[in-house]
Scaffold this motif. Sequence first.
Motif, short mmCIF file in Angstrom:
data_model
loop_
_atom_site.label_atom_id
_atom_site.label_comp_id
_atom_site.label_asym_id
_atom_site.label_seq_id
_atom_site.Cartn_x
_atom_site.Cartn_y
_atom_site.Cartn_z
N VAL A 48 38.57 -40.35 55.08
CA VAL A 48 37.39 -39.50 54.96
C VAL A 48 37.86 -38.07 54.75
CG1 VAL A 48 35.29 -38.70 56.11
CG2 VAL A 48 36.10 -41.03 56.50
N LEU A 49 37.23 -37.38 53.80
CA LEU A 49 37.55 -35.97 53.54
C LEU A 49 36.88 -35.09 54.58
CD1 LEU A 49 37.11 -35.83 49.65
CD2 LEU A 49 39.21 -36.16 50.96
N ASP A 50 37.29 -33.83 54.67
CA ASP A 50 36.68 -32.88 55.60
C ASP A 50 35.18 -32.74 55.35
OD1 ASP A 50 39.10 -32.44 56.83
OD2 ASP A 50 39.55 -30.63 55.67
N SER A 51 34.77 -32.95 54.09
CA SER A 51 33.35 -32.84 53.74
C SER A 51 32.55 -34.04 54.25
CB SER A 51 33.21 -32.77 52.22
OG SER A 51 33.63 -33.99 51.62
N GLY A 52 33.24 -35.07 54.73
CA GLY A 52 32.58 -36.27 55.20
C GLY A 52 32.53 -37.38 54.17
N ALA A 53 32.97 -37.10 52.95
CA ALA A 53 32.96 -38.10 51.89
C ALA A 53 34.04 -39.14 52.14
CB ALA A 53 33.19 -37.44 50.53
N MET A 54 33.67 -40.39 52.01
CA MET A 54 34.65 -41.47 52.13
C MET A 54 35.47 -41.52 50.85
SD MET A 54 32.53 -44.48 54.03
CE MET A 54 33.89 -45.62 53.88
N VAL A 55 36.74 -41.85 50.99
CA VAL A 55 37.65 -41.90 49.86
C VAL A 55 37.76 -43.34 49.39
CG1 VAL A 55 40.02 -41.50 49.10
CG2 VAL A 55 38.95 -39.92 50.71
N ASP A 56 37.50 -43.56 48.09
CA ASP A 56 37.66 -44.90 47.54
C ASP A 56 38.85 -44.91 46.58
OD1 ASP A 56 36.76 -43.72 45.20
OD2 ASP A 56 34.88 -44.81 45.14
N GLU A 57 39.19 -46.08 46.09
CA GLU A 57 40.37 -46.24 45.24
C GLU A 57 40.26 -45.43 43.95
OE1 GLU A 57 44.05 -47.02 44.04
OE2 GLU A 57 43.24 -47.50 46.01
N ALA A 58 39.06 -45.31 43.40
CA ALA A 58 38.89 -44.52 42.17
C ALA A 58 39.22 -43.05 42.43
CB ALA A 58 37.46 -44.66 41.65
N MET A 59 38.86 -42.54 43.59
CA MET A 59 39.18 -41.15 43.93
C MET A 59 40.68 -40.97 44.07
SD MET A 59 36.15 -40.42 46.67
CE MET A 59 36.60 -38.75 47.10
N VAL A 60 41.33 -41.95 44.67
CA VAL A 60 42.79 -41.88 44.86
C VAL A 60 43.48 -41.88 43.50
CG1 VAL A 60 44.82 -43.04 45.82
CG2 VAL A 60 42.69 -42.93 47.13
N ARG A 61 43.05 -42.75 42.60
CA ARG A 61 43.64 -42.78 41.24
C ARG A 61 43.44 -41.46 40.53
NH1 ARG A 61 41.42 -47.89 40.86
NH2 ARG A 61 39.68 -47.06 39.64
N ARG A 62 42.23 -40.91 40.61
CA ARG A 62 41.93 -39.62 39.98
C ARG A 62 42.80 -38.52 40.58
NH1 ARG A 62 40.76 -36.46 35.95
NH2 ARG A 62 39.31 -34.81 36.40
N ALA A 63 42.94 -38.52 41.89
CA ALA A 63 43.76 -37.50 42.56
C ALA A 63 45.21 -37.59 42.11
CB ALA A 63 43.66 -37.66 44.08
N ARG A 64 45.74 -38.81 42.05
CA ARG A 64 47.13 -38.98 41.61
C ARG A 64 47.31 -38.54 40.16
NH1 ARG A 64 47.66 -44.60 44.75
NH2 ARG A 64 48.41 -43.75 46.72
N GLU A 65 46.34 -38.87 39.31
CA GLU A 65 46.42 -38.45 37.90
C GLU A 65 46.39 -36.93 37.77
OE1 GLU A 65 43.14 -40.48 36.10
OE2 GLU A 65 44.14 -42.43 36.15
N LEU A 66 45.51 -36.28 38.53
CA LEU A 66 45.44 -34.83 38.47
C LEU A 66 46.75 -34.19 38.92
CD1 LEU A 66 41.87 -34.12 39.89
CD2 LEU A 66 42.71 -33.54 37.60
N LEU A 67 47.30 -34.68 40.02
CA LEU A 67 48.55 -34.11 40.51
C LEU A 67 49.70 -34.36 39.54
CD1 LEU A 67 48.19 -34.93 44.30
CD2 LEU A 67 47.90 -32.71 43.17
N ALA A 68 49.73 -35.53 38.94
CA ALA A 68 50.79 -35.83 37.96
C ALA A 68 50.65 -34.93 36.73
CB ALA A 68 50.73 -37.29 37.56
N ARG A 69 49.40 -34.74 36.29
CA ARG A 69 49.18 -33.86 35.14
C ARG A 69 49.58 -32.42 35.45
NH1 ARG A 69 43.41 -34.71 33.37
NH2 ARG A 69 43.19 -32.49 33.70
N GLY A 70 49.28 -31.99 36.67
CA GLY A 70 49.64 -30.65 37.09
C GLY A 70 51.15 -30.46 37.14
N ARG A 71 51.86 -31.49 37.64
CA ARG A 71 53.34 -31.42 37.69
C ARG A 71 53.91 -31.42 36.28
NH1 ARG A 71 52.55 -34.85 42.09
NH2 ARG A 71 52.89 -36.69 40.82
N ALA A 72 53.35 -32.23 35.40
CA ALA A 72 53.84 -32.30 34.02
C ALA A 72 53.65 -30.96 33.31
CB ALA A 72 53.13 -33.40 33.25
N ALA A 73 52.56 -30.30 33.59
CA ALA A 73 52.29 -29.01 32.95
C ALA A 73 53.22 -27.93 33.50
CB ALA A 73 50.84 -28.60 33.19
N ASP A 74 53.64 -28.08 34.76
CA ASP A 74 54.54 -27.09 35.36
C ASP A 74 55.97 -27.23 34.86
OD1 ASP A 74 52.48 -26.01 36.77
OD2 ASP A 74 52.90 -27.12 38.61
N GLY A 75 56.24 -28.31 34.17
CA GLY A 75 57.56 -28.45 33.57
C GLY A 75 58.34 -29.52 34.18
#
Length: 75
Positions: A48-75
């Motif tokens: 559960v996030l601090d906002s109270g939202a439950m985390v599902d698998e789709a959110m986890v996939r999206r979060a991992r994709e965002l972080l990977a994209r951010g790392r790729a852009a950083d070099g």
Amino acid sequence: ELGFWGLQAVHPSQIAVIASAFTVDESDARWARSVIEAVEAASGGVAVLDSGAMVDEAMVRRARELLARGRAADG
């Protein structure tokens, strides 16, 4: 949100706009980190996030994709 991972430019002046659209901004990166942290803290339980939202698998996939994209852009 856009459904794209890349885009072609017809003119070099379009590159900055395209790069901006695909850049992971700090608020998205913060959200992604909070999702991953919540999942890790749950140790297999319900995350559960601090906002109270439950985390599902789709959110986890999206979060991992965002972080990977951010790392790729950083070099």
